[in-house]
Design a protein around this motif. Sequence first.
Motif, mmCIF file in Angstrom:
data_model
loop_
_atom_site.group_PDB
_atom_site.id
_atom_site.type_symbol
_atom_site.label_atom_id
_atom_site.label_comp_id
_atom_site.label_asym_id
_atom_site.label_seq_id
_atom_site.Cartn_x
_atom_site.Cartn_y
_atom_site.Cartn_z
ATOM 1 N N PRO A 136 12.890 13.329 49.042
ATOM 2 C CA PRO A 136 14.092 13.894 49.666
ATOM 3 C C PRO A 136 15.042 12.773 50.057
ATOM 4 C CG PRO A 136 12.088 14.735 50.735
ATOM 5 C CD PRO A 136 11.661 13.658 49.777
ATOM 6 N N CYS A 137 16.332 12.990 49.835
ATOM 7 C CA CYS A 137 17.288 11.920 50.127
ATOM 8 C C CYS A 137 17.344 11.655 51.630
ATOM 9 C CB CYS A 137 18.667 12.275 49.595
ATOM 10 S SG CYS A 137 19.747 10.841 49.615
ATOM 11 N N PRO A 138 17.309 10.372 52.033
ATOM 12 C CA PRO A 138 17.364 10.053 53.468
ATOM 13 C C PRO A 138 18.612 10.588 54.163
ATOM 14 C CG PRO A 138 16.719 8.109 52.213
ATOM 15 C CD PRO A 138 17.128 9.156 51.207
ATOM 16 N N CYS A 139 19.686 10.859 53.421
ATOM 17 C CA CYS A 139 20.925 11.316 54.061
ATOM 18 C C CYS A 139 20.819 12.738 54.586
ATOM 19 C CB CYS A 139 22.110 11.205 53.105
ATOM 20 S SG CYS A 139 22.243 12.568 51.931
ATOM 21 N N GLY A 140 19.736 13.436 54.261
ATOM 22 C CA GLY A 140 19.534 14.762 54.825
ATOM 23 C C GLY A 140 19.933 15.912 53.917
ATOM 24 N N ARG A 187 19.045 12.386 42.649
ATOM 25 C CA ARG A 187 20.156 13.263 42.291
ATOM 26 C C ARG A 187 21.191 13.334 43.405
ATOM 27 N NH1 ARG A 187 17.457 18.549 41.244
ATOM 28 N NH2 ARG A 187 19.589 19.245 41.005
ATOM 29 N N CYS A 188 20.975 12.568 44.464
ATOM 30 C CA CYS A 188 21.915 12.549 45.597
ATOM 31 C C CYS A 188 22.502 11.145 45.684
ATOM 32 C CB CYS A 188 21.176 12.976 46.864
ATOM 33 S SG CYS A 188 22.249 13.255 48.288
ATOM 34 N N CYS A 189 22.260 10.441 46.778
ATOM 35 C CA CYS A 189 22.854 9.118 46.972
ATOM 36 C C CYS A 189 22.416 8.114 45.903
ATOM 37 C CB CYS A 189 22.494 8.596 48.354
ATOM 38 S SG CYS A 189 23.118 9.633 49.688
ATOM 39 N N GLY A 190 21.265 8.317 45.290
ATOM 40 C CA GLY A 190 20.776 7.400 44.268
ATOM 41 C C GLY A 190 21.758 7.234 43.117
ATOM 42 N N TYR A 218 24.849 5.409 54.603
ATOM 43 C CA TYR A 218 23.734 5.607 55.543
ATOM 44 C C TYR A 218 22.398 5.393 54.814
ATOM 45 C CZ TYR A 218 20.162 7.910 58.267
ATOM 46 O OH TYR A 218 18.989 8.165 58.923
ATOM 47 N N THR A 219 22.269 6.034 53.652
ATOM 48 C CA THR A 219 21.024 5.898 52.880
ATOM 49 C C THR A 219 20.793 4.435 52.496
ATOM 50 O OG1 THR A 219 21.197 8.152 52.064
ATOM 51 C CG2 THR A 219 19.821 6.649 50.790
ATOM 52 N N ALA A 220 21.880 3.723 52.183
ATOM 53 C CA ALA A 220 21.740 2.299 51.831
ATOM 54 C C ALA A 220 21.209 1.499 53.021
ATOM 55 C CB ALA A 220 23.089 1.746 51.367
#
Length: 138
Positions: A12-16, A23-26, A45-47
Amino acid sequence: MKPEPTQLERQPCPCGHDLPYGRCCGRWHAGQAAPSAEALMRSRYTAYTLGLEDYLLRTWHPSTRPTILNLEQDQPIKWLGLKIVRHGALTDANDEEAEVEFIARYKVQGKAEKLHELSRFIRQTGHWLYLDGQFITD
Ligand SMILES: [Zn+2]
């Protein structure tokens, strides 16, 4: 053939967001342009949670960008979550400038803290960049 997603990409993406990281921040970390200031904010944020210093510097406006972040030398931070409070264009006339208000929760030395900030973003040649932010205290 596409390579299999890595374990990180499937998490799950850390950004929530409900999407897996890959498929999100990646996608923005891998080089695609984030489509909105909100998406860029989430990916920054995820970075931070992943220690991607290069990405943070790359998405910082040159006029306010620090030369180095030293994430590793800071006190170890455990990021707990991100909440986007609101986001939108700074003015109706211009969609190249936007602001995002967010609350990021984290723990440092066992103490829970929160960062409540209103950030400004500018789009340059199709890429959103972080300009600056002001802290909001309740
Ligand atoms: Zn994300």
